[in-house]
Scaffold this motif. Structure first.
Motif, PDB file in Angstrom:
ATOM      1  N   GLU A 115      34.162  24.329  15.148  1.00 52.32           N
ATOM      2  CA  GLU A 115      34.336  23.331  16.386  1.00 52.32           C
ATOM      3  C   GLU A 115      34.529  21.955  16.149  1.00 52.32           C
ATOM      4  O   GLU A 115      35.180  21.280  17.004  1.00 52.32           O
ATOM      5  CB  GLU A 115      33.416  23.720  17.399  1.00 52.32           C
ATOM      6  CG  GLU A 115      33.298  25.499  18.070  1.00 52.32           C
ATOM      7  CD  GLU A 115      34.564  25.540  18.762  1.00 52.32           C
ATOM      8  OE1 GLU A 115      35.085  24.520  19.371  1.00 52.32           O
ATOM      9  OE2 GLU A 115      34.833  26.618  19.106  1.00 52.32           O
ATOM     10  N   TYR A 129      40.571  23.686  12.233  1.00 61.64           N
ATOM     11  CA  TYR A 129      39.959  24.511  12.945  1.00 61.64           C
ATOM     12  C   TYR A 129      40.550  26.046  13.070  1.00 61.64           C
ATOM     13  O   TYR A 129      39.846  27.081  13.064  1.00 61.64           O
ATOM     14  CB  TYR A 129      40.057  23.745  14.436  1.00 61.64           C
ATOM     15  CG  TYR A 129      39.648  24.632  15.480  1.00 61.64           C
ATOM     16  CD1 TYR A 129      38.202  25.008  15.520  1.00 61.64           C
ATOM     17  CD2 TYR A 129      40.413  25.045  16.550  1.00 61.64           C
ATOM     18  CE1 TYR A 129      37.721  25.925  16.457  1.00 61.64           C
ATOM     19  CE2 TYR A 129      39.948  25.854  17.411  1.00 61.64           C
ATOM     20  CZ  TYR A 129      38.781  26.259  17.402  1.00 61.64           C
ATOM     21  OH  TYR A 129      38.081  27.271  18.574  1.00 61.64           O
ATOM     22  N   GLU A 130      41.973  25.906  12.864  1.00 62.99           N
ATOM     23  CA  GLU A 130      42.441  27.302  13.214  1.00 62.99           C
ATOM     24  C   GLU A 130      42.036  28.068  11.799  1.00 62.99           C
ATOM     25  O   GLU A 130      41.904  29.324  11.958  1.00 62.99           O
ATOM     26  CB  GLU A 130      44.292  27.222  12.944  1.00 62.99           C
ATOM     27  CG  GLU A 130      44.751  26.501  14.222  1.00 62.99           C
ATOM     28  CD  GLU A 130      46.137  26.305  14.027  1.00 62.99           C
ATOM     29  OE1 GLU A 130      46.852  26.763  13.039  1.00 62.99           O
ATOM     30  OE2 GLU A 130      46.809  25.807  15.019  1.00 62.99           O
ATOM     31  N   SER A 144      37.992  20.589  15.630  1.00 64.27           N
ATOM     32  CA  SER A 144      38.587  20.769  17.198  1.00 64.27           C
ATOM     33  C   SER A 144      38.280  19.630  17.783  1.00 64.27           C
ATOM     34  O   SER A 144      39.213  18.822  18.410  1.00 64.27           O
ATOM     35  CB  SER A 144      38.334  21.870  17.718  1.00 64.27           C
ATOM     36  OG  SER A 144      39.191  22.040  19.040  1.00 64.27           O
ATOM     37  N   GLU A 145      36.898  19.169  17.737  1.00 62.26           N
ATOM     38  CA  GLU A 145      36.415  17.978  18.510  1.00 62.26           C
ATOM     39  C   GLU A 145      37.079  16.927  18.009  1.00 62.26           C
ATOM     40  O   GLU A 145      37.381  16.137  18.887  1.00 62.26           O
ATOM     41  CB  GLU A 145      34.862  18.247  18.408  1.00 62.26           C
ATOM     42  CG  GLU A 145      33.925  16.905  18.774  1.00 62.26           C
ATOM     43  CD  GLU A 145      32.649  16.865  18.606  1.00 62.26           C
ATOM     44  OE1 GLU A 145      31.920  15.779  18.643  1.00 62.26           O
ATOM     45  OE2 GLU A 145      32.296  17.710  18.159  1.00 62.26           O
ATOM     46  N   GLY A 170      39.622  16.408  16.237  1.00 63.71           N
ATOM     47  CA  GLY A 170      40.925  16.349  16.352  1.00 63.71           C
ATOM     48  C   GLY A 170      41.412  15.573  17.745  1.00 63.71           C
ATOM     49  O   GLY A 170      42.171  14.784  18.087  1.00 63.71           O
ATOM     50  N   SER A 171      40.585  16.337  18.998  1.00 62.05           N
ATOM     51  CA  SER A 171      40.772  15.621  20.313  1.00 62.05           C
ATOM     52  C   SER A 171      40.459  14.249  20.281  1.00 62.05           C
ATOM     53  O   SER A 171      40.696  13.368  21.024  1.00 62.05           O
ATOM     54  CB  SER A 171      39.847  16.523  21.305  1.00 62.05           C
ATOM     55  OG  SER A 171      40.365  17.986  21.174  1.00 62.05           O
ATOM     56  N   GLU A 200      43.480  19.796  13.303  1.00 58.48           N
ATOM     57  CA  GLU A 200      43.487  20.990  13.991  1.00 58.48           C
ATOM     58  C   GLU A 200      43.945  22.314  13.574  1.00 58.48           C
ATOM     59  O   GLU A 200      43.497  23.508  13.659  1.00 58.48           O
ATOM     60  CB  GLU A 200      44.833  20.896  15.112  1.00 58.48           C
ATOM     61  CG  GLU A 200      44.662  19.720  16.404  1.00 58.48           C
ATOM     62  CD  GLU A 200      45.884  19.229  17.127  1.00 58.48           C
ATOM     63  OE1 GLU A 200      45.695  18.536  18.460  1.00 58.48           O
ATOM     64  OE2 GLU A 200      47.067  19.333  16.360  1.00 58.48           O
TER      65      GLU A 200
END
Length: 323
Positions: A308, A302-303, A311-312, A314-315, A299
Protein backbone atom coordinates in the motif's frame (compact mmCIF):
# COMPACT_ATOMS: atom_id res chain seq x y z
CA UNK A 1 36.41 -14.48 -25.44
CA UNK A 2 32.95 -15.84 -24.82
CA UNK A 3 31.04 -17.36 -27.71
CA UNK A 4 27.28 -17.50 -27.57
CA UNK A 5 26.06 -19.86 -30.26
CA UNK A 6 22.48 -20.42 -31.29
CA UNK A 7 21.04 -22.06 -34.41
CA UNK A 8 22.98 -21.06 -37.48
CA UNK A 9 24.01 -17.74 -35.99
CA UNK A 10 27.24 -17.21 -34.07
CA UNK A 11 27.29 -14.19 -31.78
CA UNK A 12 30.70 -13.47 -30.30
CA UNK A 13 31.38 -11.31 -27.30
CA UNK A 14 34.72 -9.55 -27.45
CA UNK A 15 36.09 -6.11 -26.73
CA UNK A 16 38.18 -4.36 -24.14
CA UNK A 17 37.83 -6.89 -21.32
CA UNK A 18 40.35 -6.55 -18.50
CA UNK A 19 39.85 -10.17 -17.48
CA UNK A 20 38.17 -13.16 -19.03
CA UNK A 21 35.67 -15.11 -16.95
CA UNK A 22 36.96 -18.53 -16.04
CA UNK A 23 34.23 -21.08 -15.75
CA UNK A 24 31.66 -18.34 -15.30
CA UNK A 25 28.00 -19.23 -15.36
CA UNK A 26 24.90 -17.27 -16.17
CA UNK A 27 22.60 -16.18 -13.36
CA UNK A 28 20.09 -19.03 -13.59
CA UNK A 29 22.94 -21.59 -13.75
CA UNK A 30 24.66 -20.40 -10.57
CA UNK A 31 21.63 -20.89 -8.30
CA UNK A 32 22.48 -20.90 -4.62
CA UNK A 33 20.80 -21.07 -1.26
CA UNK A 34 19.92 -17.41 -0.91
CA UNK A 35 21.86 -14.40 -2.08
CA UNK A 36 25.60 -14.40 -2.81
CA UNK A 37 27.81 -13.86 0.24
CA UNK A 38 28.26 -10.14 -0.25
CA UNK A 39 24.48 -9.62 -0.48
CA UNK A 40 23.20 -11.86 2.29
CA UNK A 41 22.83 -8.99 4.77
CA UNK A 42 20.81 -6.66 2.52
CA UNK A 43 17.38 -5.52 3.61
CA UNK A 44 14.74 -7.54 1.79
CA UNK A 45 10.99 -7.72 2.22
CA UNK A 46 9.44 -11.10 1.48
CA UNK A 47 7.36 -10.02 -1.51
CA UNK A 48 5.40 -12.58 -3.51
CA UNK A 49 5.05 -11.65 -7.15
CA UNK A 50 2.20 -12.67 -9.43
CA UNK A 51 2.92 -15.16 -12.19
CA UNK A 52 2.61 -13.11 -15.36
CA UNK A 53 2.90 -13.74 -19.05
CA UNK A 54 5.14 -11.44 -21.05
CA UNK A 55 2.15 -9.22 -21.76
CA UNK A 56 2.07 -8.28 -18.08
CA UNK A 57 5.79 -7.57 -17.70
CA UNK A 58 6.41 -4.00 -16.51
CA UNK A 59 9.11 -2.63 -18.86
CA UNK A 60 7.43 -0.21 -21.24
CA UNK A 61 7.28 -1.26 -24.90
CA UNK A 62 5.09 -0.12 -27.81
CA UNK A 63 1.66 -1.73 -28.03
CA UNK A 64 2.24 -2.44 -31.71
CA UNK A 65 5.23 -3.04 -33.94
CA UNK A 66 6.66 0.36 -34.88
CA UNK A 67 9.23 -0.87 -37.43
CA UNK A 68 7.80 -1.80 -40.85
CA UNK A 69 9.49 -4.44 -42.98
CA UNK A 70 10.74 -1.86 -45.49
CA UNK A 71 12.44 0.09 -42.67
CA UNK A 72 14.48 -2.79 -41.31
CA UNK A 73 17.47 -2.62 -43.66
CA UNK A 74 18.04 1.07 -42.97
CA UNK A 75 17.54 0.77 -39.22
CA UNK A 76 20.67 1.47 -37.16
CA UNK A 77 22.59 -1.46 -35.72
CA UNK A 78 23.99 0.46 -32.76
CA UNK A 79 22.83 3.65 -31.10
CA UNK A 80 25.26 6.52 -30.79
CA UNK A 81 24.99 9.83 -29.04
CA UNK A 82 27.18 12.80 -28.29
CA UNK A 83 27.61 15.53 -25.76
CA UNK A 84 29.77 18.54 -26.51
CA UNK A 85 30.83 17.01 -29.82
CA UNK A 86 32.14 13.81 -28.23
CA UNK A 87 30.30 10.91 -29.94
CA UNK A 88 30.17 7.37 -28.63
CA UNK A 89 28.05 4.28 -27.96
CA UNK A 90 24.69 4.73 -26.23
CA UNK A 91 23.73 1.29 -24.90
CA UNK A 92 20.32 2.34 -23.57
CA UNK A 93 19.32 3.47 -27.05
CA UNK A 94 20.43 0.14 -28.50
CA UNK A 95 18.59 -2.04 -25.96
CA UNK A 96 15.45 0.05 -26.43
CA UNK A 97 15.73 -0.74 -30.14
CA UNK A 98 15.85 -4.42 -29.17
CA UNK A 99 12.74 -3.98 -27.02
CA UNK A 100 10.97 -2.47 -30.04
CA UNK A 101 12.08 -5.39 -32.22
CA UNK A 102 10.88 -7.88 -29.60
CA UNK A 103 7.35 -6.53 -30.06
CA UNK A 104 7.64 -6.91 -33.84
CA UNK A 105 8.93 -10.48 -33.55
CA UNK A 106 6.05 -11.38 -31.26
CA UNK A 107 3.36 -9.76 -33.43
CA UNK A 108 4.61 -10.30 -37.00
CA UNK A 109 7.09 -13.20 -36.99
CA UNK A 110 8.22 -12.64 -40.59
CA UNK A 111 11.84 -13.54 -39.82
CA UNK A 112 13.16 -10.15 -40.88
CA UNK A 113 12.77 -8.53 -37.48
CA UNK A 114 14.27 -11.59 -35.82
CA UNK A 115 17.36 -11.43 -38.04
CA UNK A 116 17.80 -7.71 -37.43
CA UNK A 117 17.63 -8.35 -33.69
CA UNK A 118 20.49 -10.82 -34.05
CA UNK A 119 22.47 -8.27 -36.05
CA UNK A 120 21.93 -5.61 -33.39
CA UNK A 121 22.82 -8.08 -30.66
CA UNK A 122 26.11 -8.94 -32.33
CA UNK A 123 27.06 -5.28 -32.65
CA UNK A 124 26.06 -4.60 -29.03
CA UNK A 125 28.08 -7.53 -27.72
CA UNK A 126 31.09 -6.32 -29.63
CA UNK A 127 31.01 -3.11 -27.56
CA UNK A 128 30.73 -4.95 -24.24
CA UNK A 129 33.36 -5.75 -21.67
CA UNK A 130 33.43 -8.78 -19.39
CA UNK A 131 34.45 -8.90 -15.76
CA UNK A 132 33.66 -11.32 -12.98
CA UNK A 133 31.49 -13.52 -15.24
CA UNK A 134 29.29 -10.50 -16.04
CA UNK A 135 28.97 -8.35 -19.13
CA UNK A 136 28.64 -4.57 -19.08
CA UNK A 137 27.71 -2.19 -21.88
CA UNK A 138 29.74 1.04 -21.79
CA UNK A 139 28.81 4.58 -22.69
CA UNK A 140 31.80 5.85 -24.64
CA UNK A 141 31.29 9.59 -24.43
CA UNK A 142 31.71 11.95 -21.49
CA UNK A 143 28.50 13.13 -19.87
CA UNK A 144 28.22 15.81 -17.16
CA UNK A 145 25.33 14.79 -14.90
CA UNK A 146 22.75 17.61 -14.74
CA UNK A 147 25.10 19.57 -17.00
CA UNK A 148 27.51 19.94 -14.08
CA UNK A 149 31.17 19.40 -14.99
CA UNK A 150 31.89 18.62 -11.33
CA UNK A 151 29.83 15.45 -11.78
CA UNK A 152 31.25 14.28 -15.07
CA UNK A 153 30.73 10.68 -16.15
CA UNK A 154 33.99 9.99 -17.99
CA UNK A 155 34.12 7.52 -20.88
CA UNK A 156 33.80 4.61 -20.55
CA UNK A 157 31.08 4.67 -17.94
CA UNK A 158 28.36 2.20 -17.07
CA UNK A 159 24.74 2.51 -16.01
CA UNK A 160 22.55 0.27 -13.89
CA UNK A 161 19.56 1.55 -15.85
CA UNK A 162 21.07 0.44 -19.17
CA UNK A 163 22.02 -2.91 -17.63
CA UNK A 164 18.46 -3.35 -16.36
CA UNK A 165 16.78 -2.49 -19.63
CA UNK A 166 19.22 -4.77 -21.44
CA UNK A 167 18.17 -7.52 -19.03
CA UNK A 168 14.55 -6.84 -19.99
CA UNK A 169 15.34 -6.88 -23.71
CA UNK A 170 17.16 -10.21 -23.68
CA UNK A 171 14.70 -11.80 -21.25
CA UNK A 172 11.89 -10.85 -23.61
CA UNK A 173 13.78 -12.05 -26.68
CA UNK A 174 14.53 -15.35 -24.96
CA UNK A 175 10.89 -15.78 -23.94
CA UNK A 176 9.50 -14.89 -27.37
CA UNK A 177 11.99 -16.75 -29.57
CA UNK A 178 13.00 -19.62 -27.29
CA UNK A 179 16.63 -19.04 -28.24
CA UNK A 180 19.17 -20.29 -25.70
CA UNK A 181 21.74 -17.68 -26.74
CA UNK A 182 19.42 -14.84 -25.77
CA UNK A 183 18.80 -16.54 -22.44
CA UNK A 184 22.54 -16.94 -21.85
CA UNK A 185 23.18 -13.28 -22.64
CA UNK A 186 20.43 -12.33 -20.17
CA UNK A 187 22.15 -14.46 -17.54
CA UNK A 188 25.49 -12.73 -18.07
CA UNK A 189 23.81 -9.32 -17.77
CA UNK A 190 22.06 -10.49 -14.61
CA UNK A 191 25.45 -11.36 -13.12
CA UNK A 192 26.33 -7.65 -13.16
CA UNK A 193 23.70 -7.16 -10.45
CA UNK A 194 25.52 -9.63 -8.18
CA UNK A 195 28.78 -7.69 -7.98
CA UNK A 196 28.48 -4.70 -5.70
CA UNK A 197 30.90 -1.81 -5.59
CA UNK A 198 31.94 -2.98 -2.13
CA UNK A 199 32.71 -6.56 -3.16
CA UNK A 200 34.27 -5.87 -6.56
CA UNK A 201 37.99 -6.44 -6.89
CA UNK A 202 38.22 -3.67 -9.47
CA UNK A 203 37.07 -0.05 -9.37
CA UNK A 204 35.08 -0.28 -12.60
CA UNK A 205 32.69 -1.36 -13.77
CA UNK A 206 30.12 -1.43 -11.01
CA UNK A 207 26.46 -0.47 -11.14
CA UNK A 208 25.12 -1.69 -7.77
CA UNK A 209 26.05 -0.77 -4.23
CA UNK A 210 24.91 -1.57 -0.67
CA UNK A 211 24.76 1.32 1.78
CA UNK A 212 25.46 1.30 5.53
CA UNK A 213 21.83 0.44 6.24
CA UNK A 214 21.99 -2.67 4.06
CA UNK A 215 19.93 -1.14 1.26
CA UNK A 216 20.64 -2.43 -2.25
CA UNK A 217 20.94 0.40 -4.79
CA UNK A 218 21.09 0.16 -8.57
CA UNK A 219 22.86 3.26 -9.83
CA UNK A 220 21.92 4.88 -13.13
CA UNK A 221 25.02 7.05 -12.79
CA UNK A 222 27.61 5.22 -10.66
CA UNK A 223 29.64 7.92 -8.98
CA UNK A 224 31.26 8.35 -5.58
CA UNK A 225 29.32 9.09 -3.47
CA UNK A 226 26.36 7.47 -5.25
CA UNK A 227 23.61 9.84 -6.40
CA UNK A 228 20.73 7.30 -6.03
CA UNK A 229 18.67 8.24 -9.10
CA UNK A 230 15.09 7.04 -8.61
CA UNK A 231 13.68 6.53 -12.10
CA UNK A 232 16.75 4.70 -13.40
CA UNK A 233 16.74 2.36 -10.43
CA UNK A 234 13.10 1.43 -10.96
CA UNK A 235 13.56 0.88 -14.71
CA UNK A 236 16.37 -1.52 -13.75
CA UNK A 237 14.07 -3.26 -11.25
CA UNK A 238 11.75 -4.10 -14.14
CA UNK A 239 14.68 -5.94 -15.73
CA UNK A 240 15.36 -8.00 -12.59
CA UNK A 241 11.67 -8.82 -12.30
CA UNK A 242 11.40 -9.90 -15.94
CA UNK A 243 14.52 -12.07 -15.65
CA UNK A 244 12.95 -13.71 -12.60
CA UNK A 245 9.77 -14.33 -14.60
CA UNK A 246 11.85 -15.87 -17.40
CA UNK A 247 13.96 -18.16 -15.24
CA UNK A 248 12.24 -18.62 -11.90
CA UNK A 249 15.67 -18.00 -10.34
CA UNK A 250 15.48 -17.66 -6.56
CA UNK A 251 18.50 -15.35 -6.59
CA UNK A 252 16.79 -13.10 -9.15
CA UNK A 253 13.66 -13.06 -7.01
CA UNK A 254 15.60 -12.07 -3.91
CA UNK A 255 17.53 -9.34 -5.72
CA UNK A 256 14.24 -7.97 -7.07
CA UNK A 257 12.83 -8.00 -3.55
CA UNK A 258 15.94 -6.24 -2.21
CA UNK A 259 15.83 -3.54 -4.89
CA UNK A 260 12.12 -2.91 -4.28
CA UNK A 261 12.71 -2.80 -0.53
CA UNK A 262 15.19 0.04 -1.04
CA UNK A 263 12.54 2.10 -2.84
CA UNK A 264 10.02 1.22 -0.11
CA UNK A 265 12.33 2.35 2.68
CA UNK A 266 13.59 5.56 1.04
CA UNK A 267 10.75 6.95 -1.08
CA UNK A 268 9.96 9.63 1.48
CA UNK A 269 13.43 11.13 0.94
CA UNK A 270 12.57 11.76 -2.72
CA UNK A 271 9.30 13.53 -1.90
CA UNK A 272 9.20 17.33 -1.57
CA UNK A 273 5.75 18.27 -0.21
CA UNK A 274 3.87 20.61 -2.54
CA UNK A 275 6.70 20.49 -5.07
CA UNK A 276 8.18 18.13 -7.66
CA UNK A 277 10.05 15.11 -6.31
CA UNK A 278 13.82 14.91 -6.39
CA UNK A 279 15.37 13.28 -9.45
CA UNK A 280 18.05 11.77 -7.20
CA UNK A 281 19.24 12.06 -3.60
CA UNK A 282 22.73 13.29 -4.46
CA UNK A 283 21.64 16.64 -5.91
CA UNK A 284 18.65 18.90 -5.29
CA UNK A 285 17.41 18.61 -8.88
CA UNK A 286 13.69 18.57 -9.71
CA UNK A 287 12.14 17.91 -13.10
CA UNK A 288 8.45 17.82 -13.99
CA UNK A 289 8.80 15.04 -16.55
CA UNK A 290 10.66 12.75 -14.19
CA UNK A 291 8.24 13.59 -11.38
CA UNK A 292 5.43 12.17 -13.54
CA UNK A 293 7.56 9.11 -14.33
CA UNK A 294 8.05 8.56 -10.58
CA UNK A 295 4.27 8.59 -10.08
CA UNK A 296 3.68 6.00 -12.81
CA UNK A 297 6.51 3.84 -11.52
CA UNK A 298 5.15 3.86 -7.98
CA UNK A 299 1.71 2.90 -9.28
CA UNK A 300 3.30 0.02 -11.20
CA UNK A 301 5.21 -1.10 -8.11
CA UNK A 302 1.91 -1.23 -6.24
CA UNK A 303 0.42 -3.40 -8.98
CA UNK A 304 3.36 -5.82 -8.78
CA UNK A 305 3.71 -5.99 -5.00
CA UNK A 306 0.40 -5.04 -3.43
CA UNK A 307 2.31 -2.86 -0.94
CA UNK A 308 0.00 0.00 0.00
CA UNK A 309 2.87 2.40 0.61
CA UNK A 310 3.60 2.59 -3.12
CA UNK A 311 -0.02 3.50 -3.86
CA UNK A 312 0.02 6.05 -1.04
CA UNK A 313 3.17 7.76 -2.29
CA UNK A 314 2.02 7.70 -5.88
CA UNK A 315 -1.04 9.64 -4.75
CA UNK A 316 1.04 11.98 -2.56
CA UNK A 317 3.37 12.84 -5.41
CA UNK A 318 0.41 13.42 -7.70
CA UNK A 319 -1.13 15.80 -5.14
CA UNK A 320 2.21 17.59 -4.68
CA UNK A 321 2.51 18.43 -8.37
CA UNK A 322 0.80 17.55 -11.64
CA UNK A 323 1.45 18.97 -15.09
Amino acid sequence: MLAVIGGATSVTLSGCSDSEPEGGQSGDQQERDGLPTNLQSVQRKEIEFPSRSIGGWPQSVPERCVIDDDEIDSHRDIARSSYGGDEGYHPLGTVRDLLDFSVCIQQRDTGKHAQKSLDITEKLLNTAITRNTAIYFPYTFDFPLHGDEDHNMSSPWFSGMAQGEALSAFSRLAQITGRDDYREIAGLIFNSFLYTREASKVVDPWTVTVDDDGLYWIEEYPENPPAHTLNGKIFAIWGLYEYYQLTGSEVAKQLTQAAITTVYETIDAFRVPNQMSYYCLGHNVQDSGYHMIHIRQLERLYELTGLEKFSEYGSLLRSDYTE
